[in-house]
Structures are given as C-alpha cells and as structure tokens.
Write a protein that holds these residues in place. Structure first.
Motif, mmCIF file in Angstrom:
data_model
loop_
_atom_site.group_PDB
_atom_site.id
_atom_site.type_symbol
_atom_site.label_atom_id
_atom_site.label_comp_id
_atom_site.label_asym_id
_atom_site.label_seq_id
_atom_site.Cartn_x
_atom_site.Cartn_y
_atom_site.Cartn_z
ATOM 1 N N SER A 1 43.174 37.199 38.301
ATOM 2 C CA SER A 1 43.127 36.743 39.682
ATOM 3 C C SER A 1 42.775 37.915 40.599
ATOM 4 C CB SER A 1 44.487 36.153 40.050
ATOM 5 O OG SER A 1 44.534 35.848 41.393
ATOM 6 N N TRP A 2 43.344 39.089 40.305
ATOM 7 C CA TRP A 2 43.023 40.264 41.112
ATOM 8 C C TRP A 2 41.559 40.679 40.907
ATOM 9 C CZ3 TRP A 2 42.272 45.604 39.608
ATOM 10 C CH2 TRP A 2 42.095 46.444 40.719
ATOM 11 N N GLY B 1 46.924 36.113 33.841
ATOM 12 C CA GLY B 1 46.493 35.358 35.010
ATOM 13 C C GLY B 1 46.486 36.211 36.258
ATOM 14 N N THR B 2 47.519 37.048 36.428
ATOM 15 C CA THR B 2 47.603 37.878 37.623
ATOM 16 C C THR B 2 46.498 38.930 37.632
ATOM 17 O OG1 THR B 2 49.982 37.543 37.575
ATOM 18 C CG2 THR B 2 49.184 39.272 39.001
ATOM 19 N N VAL B 3 46.249 39.550 36.464
ATOM 20 C CA VAL B 3 45.196 40.572 36.395
ATOM 21 C C VAL B 3 43.840 39.958 36.742
ATOM 22 C CG1 VAL B 3 43.895 42.057 34.831
ATOM 23 C CG2 VAL B 3 46.383 42.055 34.748
ATOM 24 N N LEU C 1 39.102 38.734 40.319
ATOM 25 C CA LEU C 1 38.300 37.825 41.133
ATOM 26 C C LEU C 1 38.408 38.195 42.613
ATOM 27 C CD1 LEU C 1 36.475 35.432 40.709
ATOM 28 C CD2 LEU C 1 38.419 33.928 40.962
ATOM 29 N N GLY C 2 39.633 38.597 43.042
ATOM 30 C CA GLY C 2 39.799 39.062 44.422
ATOM 31 C C GLY C 2 38.914 40.267 44.701
ATOM 32 N N LEU C 3 38.786 41.140 43.703
ATOM 33 C CA LEU C 3 37.901 42.295 43.821
ATOM 34 C C LEU C 3 36.446 41.834 43.965
ATOM 35 C CD1 LEU C 3 38.835 45.205 43.717
ATOM 36 C CD2 LEU C 3 38.201 45.290 41.314
ATOM 37 N N HIS D 1 35.370 35.068 35.458
ATOM 38 C CA HIS D 1 35.803 35.808 36.651
ATOM 39 C C HIS D 1 35.212 37.213 36.645
ATOM 40 C CE1 HIS D 1 39.672 33.242 37.344
ATOM 41 N NE2 HIS D 1 38.582 32.513 37.233
#
Lengths: 303, 299
Positions: free
Chosen positions: B111-112, B107-109, B114-116, B61
């Motif tokens: 995922s963010w 997972g949350t970090v 990847l959103g970035l 990611h």
C-alpha cells in the motif's frame, strides 16, 4: 494544494481552516479515522485484512457508477461495500491471503473485474477521467457538508453495534470453537462484523481512495497490535495512530503539491515500521511478556 | 468504427473483419496482445497453482510505481516498470514469500509502494511541462490500442523470451509447486526456482500492464489459468489451455471494444476472462461428477 508554509505555525493553521473544504476534510477524516481504527483493530485480530481490501476495491465501481448516474459518490461506496460484505458473509470460505489456490483466484478475478467495471463507468461518464485518480487515491477537496453528515450517520450506528457485539466478537475471534460451545452465535457475529467492515471500508475509501485503504484500516490497528494486546488500550492506541495519520496527511496534502494518498500511506507506514522494529528489539531483549501476534492469534477466524 | 462499418458488420462478417484488420492499431493490438496473452496464460497457470495471485496484485502496484518513477526521472516508463517488477519479484522470492511476512505486513508495504507511485505521479505532472496527461489512465488500465509498430515488436520479443524461460523451467517448477519437500529431496533447487519464477511473474506483470494495465493484470493472470485448471486436471493440458483462454479473452475483448467503442478494451478483456472462469464453474456443476482420474504424470 501547495500553499507553502510560513514561519508562523498559528498563522498556517488559521489559514488552513479558513478554507471550508479543509474544515470538512478534517471533519470527515476524524470520523473515518475513529471508525477505521476501531473496526480495523478487530479486523487485524481476525486476520481479515484482505477482506477489507476486497470490499474497498468493490467500492470503486460503486463510486464511479454513482458519479455516472449523478448521485453523490458516498452512496455508491456504501451501497457496493455493504453489498460486497453480505456476499462475502454468505460464502462459507476463507478470504485471507492463506486461502486456497482456487479461492485466491476467485478473489483476484472478482477484484480485477470490479476495477474493470469501475473503469467502464468512469469512461462512460465522459470528462471524469481526472476524477478517477481521486476515487482511487483519495482527495482532500470536495467533501460536502452532506457527505460529512452521511459519514457521521453511518459511523454512529456502526460504533453502537460494535459496542453491543464487542464482547462476543472478541471471544469468537480469539477462540471460535470455545465461543460456539458457550453459545455465542459465531457465524452470525462474524457476518454482522463483515457488514460493519463494509461500512468502515466505504468511509475509509472516501479519504484515502479505494486502493489505499490499508493506510487507515489496517496499518494503525496493526501498529497498536504490535505494541499491546490489551483490547481497550489497543483500540485507543489505534484510534490515536489513525487520527495522527489522517491529520498529518491532510495538513501535508494542503501545504504541498503531493496528494493525501501519498502522505497518509507514508505516515502510517512509518508508524507501523517503527512499532515493528520496537517489537523486534523488545522481543530480542526478552523483557516483554505480553507479546501480541496478530497474524497467528486468530487460528480459526473465518470470514 | 463508423456507423456505416458497424451496420456492414452485421451484413457481411468477412468483409467487416477485413475492415477491422485494415486499421494498423488493431493489427498491432492483436499481435502484441496475442504474444502477451500467451505468456500471461503460461505464467498465470503457475501463479494460480502456487497460490500466489496476491503476489501478482502486489507486483501490479510495483509496476505502477516503477512506471511513474521512470517518468519522473525522464526515462521510458517501460524501463521503470521492468526494473521495479523484476527486482520486487526477486526480493519477494528470496524472502520466501508466504512464510516470512504475514498479510498485514505485505499489504501495508505494498500500500505504501502504491502511495509512493501517487507521489511520483504528482511529481511528474507538476514538474514536467511535456507530461502526458493520459499516462495515469494508460498505466492503470492499459493502452493496447495505442501501441506503435516498434512497441509491438518489443512486446513480442520480450514475450517470446519470457515464454521460452517459463517453458524451460516448467518441469522442475511444476514438481516444486506440487510437492516442494519431495522436489527438494530430489535435488530441485526449490528456493532459487521460486525466486526466478517470481522474477518472471514480475516481467510478465510489466508486459501485461501495457495491454490491460497495472490494476487489472492480476485478473488476466488468474482468471484464464484458474478456468483452465477447472476444465482439465492434466497439468500440461491446463498450462496450454490457460494460454489459449488468455489469448481468446484478449481477441474477444479487442473485437468487442472495436464493435462497441463505448466499452474500454481492458474492461472487455477482463469481462471475457471473468466470464470464462464463471463458465468453468457451471461446467463443473453440470458435467459428470468429478471422478476422472488425474492423468498425465507430474514428472
């Protein structure tokens, strides 16, 4: 979309909802937020967030295959996610991050192979390579009336089953051994929950894309777990956070050029970060006896 | 790649091979792919041994986000990839990996993160008129058939450095991975070694992104290494076998994709790797009961 904001919020909202695709995006997002937050709350409690992630990744080849075969992507997501849930339920193994070296290698290989298959279907369907970004990272355009109905038709029974098994599921998640001794069919309840998780992962994938489901399935629920350990309050809070993340994300995606995947992950990550900081400060001040620790609570939760 | 050459392939395998190797892009793919596969196998062995497959996923990611951050800034995407993955690997390693944060936070970090990456992708494609439309697919799923001569030599040189680095720390790393408490007592700098190793995994992830893509690279790290561990209990043999199986996957994938152009090359590579891993389970069931002693001392 990049429409840009005017100085009149009422006009902006009216403008946004004058597009039928935005109305459908909000309908779909609302249904998904409710189901993802509710199922997600139990998932975080049971430390199964990586099972949810794996199921969402497995949904990607399903959606890509559905597009290749000319079927609505929703059916592909649901078919593959629920089938994946049944497979995981049949395996007597951990699927969390703390799984053994062998098991994490199996999960990693399965995930990579699923993504590779999705890429195969996308490239077999010539001309769909631009749509692949939408499958992976979500989109606000293109949700049809039928797809909203399919989402609703999957969400309502899903919530009904969850309400029916809610109490034994909670019991089995917190103390599986005691629950088993009291006659709760722990294994069956767990398997049923994984199927519900498959439905939730499939629905969430249609809003955030297969790779960003953590934003709706995990982060709002984890935020709620940071703030309270009471189930009813926690689930309600998770639903509110998920609705906020979805609605804010869809609105920002409409008014800027940046996609929904970025906005939803950013909003929900900001919420999770704030709750974590608040929890750390509260713990340090020693004024909060009702500490909730979602990672350590489900000592024996298996998937 | 024409129909004529394919029917010829059935008739005469030797000259079909010569035909295939006459394409410079195939030669580039084979050379760069071999170098990168060897590193993936060597590093992947330790990734599986240490139960850090999900760190490989997370670094994939990061590679995606780093690539598009660099493109948005107008830099070569490989600079962004290497800087982001090596940096993230060091941070993960220094934080202590598993013990500090639970899977929800990690997972949350990521995922963010990847959103970035999606943000940088949108920025790049809307702000840069010269943007390369295929960049997204290439970063996600690799572009081994698009490697130029200079790219190939760069990939081979980086792979050689990484292979030397991992082999240099292999012995203490193996000790620290098998029993970190005893290794620490024996004077092995367990924590620093772990951080250095994750930085190496990061650099390997950036390398592997070029051939199989940011989304599939953790499969190429995990599958050959996990298969090798099932084929032999000896750690040193398994280490080299992992490199061999990864190389075999890349070669077979390239040939399959050349013969059947409808199959994307990274799909073919990943399928061969997954099939090898599946075969290791069959062998385990069929072969004699697992009674062979662990030969080959750890230290």
């Amino acid at each position: 979309m990049g429409s840009g904001l005017s100085w009149d919020p009422a006009y902006d909202v009216q403008l946004m909802f004058s597009y039928p695709f935005m109305v459908n995006a909000f309908r779909a997002g609302t249904i998904v937020a409710v189901i993802a937050a509710t199922i997600g709350w139990f998932m975080v409690l049971r430390a199964q967030s990586f099972a949810g992630h794996t199921l969402a990744v497995v949904g990607f080849p399903g959606a890509a295959a559905a597009t290749w075969l000319g079927v609505a992507t929703g059916y592909g997501y649901f078919g593959f996610c629920v089938a994946g849930a049944l497979v995981i339920a049949a395996l007597p193994q951990h699927t969390g991050r703390n799984a053994s070296a062998e098991q994490s290698a199996v999960i990693g290989t399965v995930q990579a192979f699923a993504l590779a298959c999705g890429y195969l279907f996308v490239s077999l369907y010539k001309g769909f390579l631009s749509g692949m970004t939408n499958l992976l990272f979500g989109t606000i355009v293109g949700v049809t009336n039928t797809e909203v109905l399919v989402l609703l038709a999957s969400a309502v029974p899903c919530l009904g089953v969850l309400i029916a098994i809610g109490r034994p599921l909670l019991f089995a998640s917190i103390d599986p051994d005691l629950a088993r001794a009291r006659g709760v069919p722990v294994r069956a309840v767990g398997a049923l929950f994984l199927v519900l998780l498959g439905v939730a992962a499939a629905g969430t994938s249609q809003v955030t894309g297969s790779l960003l489901v953590f934003a709706l399935l995990v982060a709002p629920a984890a935020t709620a777990h940071k703030l309270t350990s009471r189930p009813s309050v926690g689930i309600a809070a998770a639903i509110v956070f998920a609705l906020l993340a979805t609605w804010i994300g869809e609105t920002l995606a409409f008014f800027t050029v940046y996609p929904i995947g970025f906005w939803v992950t950013t909003v929900s990550f900001a919420g999770y970060l704030s709750a974590s900081i608040w929890r750390a400060l509260a713990d340090r001040a020693g004024r909060s006896p009702r500490v909730s620790a979602p990672a350590s609570a489900p000592a024996g939760a298996r998937s | 790649m024409t129909l004529a050459s394919q029917s010829f392939a059935v008739a005469n395998p030797i000259s079909a091979l010569a035909d295939m190797l006459a394409h410079p892009f195939i030669v580039h793919a084979l050379l760069a792919g071999t170098a990168i596969a060897i590193v993936c196998g060597l590093v992947g062995y330790f990734v599986v041994l240490r139960g850090q497959v999900f760190a490989g996923d997370a670094l994939g990611h990061v590679a995606y986000t780093g690539a598009f951050a660099a493109l948005a800034l107008g830099l070569d995407l490989r600079i962004g990839m290497f800087a982001a993955t090596v940096g993230a690997g060091l941070i993960l390693g220094l934080l202590g990996g598993r013990s500090i944060a639970d899977d929800v936070t990690i997972g949350t970090v990521f995922s963010w993160v990847l959103g970035l990456g999606v943000f940088f992708l949108a920025y790049y494609t809307t702000h840069d008129s010269t943007s390369n439309g295929a960049a997204n697919v290439n970063v996600l799923f690799g572009s081994i058939f698009g490697i130029s001569t200079s790219d190939m030599w760069a990939a081979v040189a980086v792979a050689a450095v990484l292979a030397v680095a991992i082999l240099t720390i292999a012995r203490p790393l193996l000790f620290a991975s098998v029993d970190s408490a005893v290794a620490g007592a024996a004077g092995v700098p367990v924590r620093a070694l772990g951080a250095l190793f994750l930085a190496l995994v990061g650099a390997t992830a950036a390398e592997a992104s070029q051939i199989v893509g940011a989304l599939l690279l953790f499969g190429l790290l995990a599958a050959p290494a996990a298969a090798a561990r099932r084929f032999t209990p000896d750690p040193w043999r398994a280490l080299w076998l992992a490199a061999l199986l990864a190389t075999a996957s890349v070669w077979a994938g390239i040939v399959i994709s050349y013969v059947a152009p409808a199959l994307p090359v990274s799909f073919a590579i990943m399928s061969v790797a997954a099939a090898l891993y599946a075969m290791s389970f069959l062998r385990h069931t069929w072969a004699r009961p697992a009674s062979s002693p662990v030969h080959g001392a750890v230290m």
